[in-house]
Scaffold this motif. Structure first.
Motif, PDB file in Angstrom:
ATOM      1  N   GLN A  90     -59.080  82.081 -14.033  1.00  0.00           N
ATOM      2  CA  GLN A  90     -57.823  81.555 -15.358  1.00  0.00           C
ATOM      3  C   GLN A  90     -57.242  80.169 -15.679  1.00  0.00           C
ATOM      4  N   CYS A  91     -56.829  79.485 -16.163  1.00  0.00           N
ATOM      5  CA  CYS A  91     -56.600  78.428 -16.056  1.00  0.00           C
ATOM      6  C   CYS A  91     -55.561  78.694 -16.075  1.00  0.00           C
ATOM      7  N   SER A  93     -52.611  76.880 -17.634  1.00  0.00           N
ATOM      8  CA  SER A  93     -51.737  75.580 -18.541  1.00  0.00           C
ATOM      9  C   SER A  93     -52.356  76.367 -20.053  1.00  0.00           C
ATOM     10  N   TYR A  96     -56.012  78.734 -20.837  1.00  0.00           N
ATOM     11  CA  TYR A  96     -56.341  79.704 -20.740  1.00  0.00           C
ATOM     12  C   TYR A  96     -57.475  80.305 -20.124  1.00  0.00           C
ATOM     13  N   ILE A 104     -66.074  77.399 -10.493  1.00  0.00           N
ATOM     14  CA  ILE A 104     -64.703  76.841 -10.569  1.00  0.00           C
ATOM     15  C   ILE A 104     -64.133  76.376  -8.923  1.00  0.00           C
ATOM     16  N   CYS A 141     -58.803  70.842 -15.782  1.00  0.00           N
ATOM     17  CA  CYS A 141     -59.734  71.964 -15.495  1.00  0.00           C
ATOM     18  C   CYS A 141     -60.760  71.746 -16.530  1.00  0.00           C
ATOM     19  N   HIS A 146     -56.083  69.926 -17.212  1.00  0.00           N
ATOM     20  CA  HIS A 146     -55.018  69.795 -17.047  1.00  0.00           C
ATOM     21  C   HIS A 146     -55.567  69.531 -15.699  1.00  0.00           C
ATOM     22  N   TYR A 148     -54.653  69.661 -11.653  1.00  0.00           N
ATOM     23  CA  TYR A 148     -54.304  70.624 -10.103  1.00  0.00           C
ATOM     24  C   TYR A 148     -54.529  69.555  -8.900  1.00  0.00           C
TER      25      TYR A 148
END
Length: 618
Positions: A90-91, A93, A96, A104, A141, A146, A148
């Motif tokens: 789950q993201c 930021s 979600y 992913i 994402c 977002h 990472y």
């Protein structure tokens, strides 16, 4: 009863085969368990949840994420359904969004590899930038973009609160959750933790009561911890810098500038104007004009406060190039030229001015001959210092997209981004990528499709490309006890339009027509009279209506794709064959025409020869 069904079969298939009423009751029970302790805290606070918009909105958002996870969420990378028994990520930021863990991981590795490749091309090998390049790589994402860091690459499968690794699926808990209290620190200045059970999406605001003061500090009352700032609706009354009191209603932050209008004089005192208090310190556009201490010059500064200062022409004086000193000059005398070479450094930063001592700035064009190398480093040429050298060689390096060459003349190695459009098919197979040409996989399709049941009473939105594998929601899993009225009306309309020759052929042809329809597996187009299907057609219909697993659906899709490619290849071969035949036909016609022209020429020559011979004999 529901527990026995889940215990006796695979979790994912049992989850899809529940009845509509049982599934809906189970969803309500799961949501009630998640919100139980949070709602108890709200009841202890004696606050009506319906009237509290902020807290109701936070709960509704969590409820939406719970419902989406229970109704087969779609992974935006592979467009496959996320089952409760599959590992997800789950993201964390604002979006979600949930994705398959292998999907992913592959997405992040591809983006990190692309970033490393671009950094290695941009920085020289062995330089400090090349050594520090791996530390700044990021991946984003697929939904909210977002960023990472490389150290945040998803490594394993954990529940939403992060307390349990590899959580086992429980039919009476939210999918991918551990069933324990979330316990995450709540946002803002709140020191409490989340009271919900392990849940997807963001945590709602803190519902506990605390003693809070209004913005101006004149009133105090009990407020929710997640929303403890409030306005007492009284006049602020704080003293501003100008001495007036703030006339605004109790507000957050600093007080706004004072808007009391008054007559204020400019900094030099030459003009007055009616302005608000916060603009009292203003400057007019007139020069100061006051006489300086020397008594010969006037101040040329624009409206200013305080003394004007000494005359800038007083003190030690030098020639324009600064080499000769002339003491004892008055401020109204101009320093003479020394007659030597100027020698000031030009704008190029390498050569000095070769003119004699002069007034005013030096020339901005350096005319010293130097040997320069072009930007790509392939050509050296002697030119003036201010001139630029460019060769005619075209850059053969590939751009960042990895598909097109740079082809820029005399490129310095920093190739610009590709200007072409990607136009590759997206994963949904319905649209093409409209972004600029890029490396790595394309972003997921941003569009969505709406899927509804037969009667249209229930619908939900899916990512583009996932509508082919969409399943009915939990409220419409079980077939209705009575036929859908809308479906009955559509069927009657189709039956009224159905031709009599199809449904009721003549008496002598009924048996033959029924045998033909049974052999071909056909039925009445209106659905009112279905012809008996053959064994092969019945088996094919049974396979088409059977619920296939994900691997079987992928195999069928791969087989259809192979058949489509083979069909396209056969069509291309046919087109090539037709083109070859056309060319051969044109060549044959040309040969025949050339042969005919040659024969006609020979006949004409023979006829002329015979005519000339007859004339000679005569």
């Amino acid at each position: 009863m529901v527990v026995d069904e889940y215990a006796g079969s695979d979790g994912g298939s049992s989850y899809d085969e529940q009845g509509g009423d049982e599934a809906q009751e189970q969803q309500e029970a799961i949501q009630a368990g998640v919100f139980q302790q949070y709602l108890e805290a709200c009841d202890e606070a004696e606050v009506d949840e319906e009237t509290d918009r902020a807290f109701t909105k936070g709960l509704l958002r969590v409820r939406e994420y719970l419902s989406a996870g229970q109704d087969n969420t779609t992974c935006l990378i592979c467009l496959g359904t996320i089952k409760p028994t599959e590992a997800v990520w789950q993201c964390g930021s604002s979006c979600y969004a949930q994705f398959h863990l292998p999907c992913i991981q592959e997405w992040a590795r591809n983006q990190l590899a692309t970033a490393a490749y671009k950094a290695s091309r941009a920085a020289d090998p062995g330089s400090a930038a090349a050594d520090a390049a791996p530390a700044v790589h990021e991946w984003g994402c697929p939904k909210c973009r977002h960023g990472y860091g490389s150290s945040q690459l998803p490594r394993g499968y954990s529940c939403f609160c992060g307390k349990q690794e590899e959580p086992e699926w429980d039919p009476w808990l939210a999918p991918h959750s551990c069933g324990e209290l979330c316990g995450k620190p709540l946002p803002g200045s709140c020191e409490h933790s989340c009271l919900l059970l392990c849940h997807p999406g963001p945590c709602p605001p803190c519902p506990l009561l605390v003693d809070a003061s209004c913005f101006c500090g004149m009133a105090a009352m009990k407020q929710r911890c997640g929303r403890n700032e409030f306005s007492c609706r009284a006049v602020c009354g704080r003293r501003l810098a100008c001495g007036h009191a703030c006339p605004e209603v109790c507000h957050a932050g600093e007080c706004p500038p004072c808007k009391e209008v008054g007559v204020h004089r400019c900094a030099c005192g030459a003009e007055t104007a009616k302005l608000p208090c916060w603009q009292a310190d203003w400057h007019c556009a007139k020069p100061c004009g006051k006489t300086l201490q020397c008594g010969r010059h006037k101040c040329d500064q624009v409206c200013h406060a305080g003394p004007c200062g000494p005359c800038p022409e007083e003190g030690e004086r030098h020639c324009p190039c600064g080499k000769a000193l002339y003491p004892g000059l008055s401020c109204d005398e101009k320093a003479p030229l020394c007659g030597g070479t100027c020698g000031k450094l030009l704008d190029c930063g390498q050569h000095a001015c070769q003119e004699r001592c002069h007034y005013g700035p030096c020339s901005k064009v350096c005319r010293e001959p130097v040997t320069k190398t072009c930007r790509c480093g392939r050509t050296e040429k002697q030119v003036l210092c201010h001139a630029d050298v460019r060769c005619e060689s075209k850059c053969t390096n590939m751009r960042a997209c990895g598909r097109h060459a740079c082809k820029r003349r005399c490129c310095d190695g920093n190739c610009p981004p590709c200007e072409e459009v990607c136009w590759r098919w997206l994963r949904c197979r319905n649209h093409k990528c409209p972004s600029a040409c890029h490396s790595g996989p394309c972003r997921p399709c941003p569009l969505s499709q709406s899927v509804s049941c037969a009667c249209g009473s229930n619908s939900y939105t899916l990512p583009c490309g996932a509508e082919a594998t969409a399943k009915a929601s939990a409220a419409h899993v079980a077939p209705p006890a009575t036929p859908c009225p809308a479906a009955l009306r559509q069927r009657q309309q189709r039956h009224a339009a159905c031709s009599a020759a199809w449904c009721q052929p003549p008496a002598g042809m009924r048996q033959r027509a029924s045998r033909t329809r049974a052999t071909l597996g056909l039925a009445c187009p209106a659905g009112s009279r279905a012809a008996p299907l053959s064994a092969a057609a019945a088996e094919q219909q049974k396979v088409s209506t059977k619920k296939l697993s994900r691997a079987e659906r992928e195999a069928i899709a791969a087989q259809r794709e192979a058949e489509r490619l083979a069909k396209e290849k056969q069509q291309r071969l046919q087109q090539i064959g037709l083109a070859v035949l056309l060319v051969l036909g044109v060549v044959a016609i040309g040969v025949l025409l050339a042969f005919g022209v040659r024969k006609l020429a020979q006949w004409a020559d023979a006829l002329l020869l015979a005519t000339s011979t007859d004339r000679q004999e005569l």
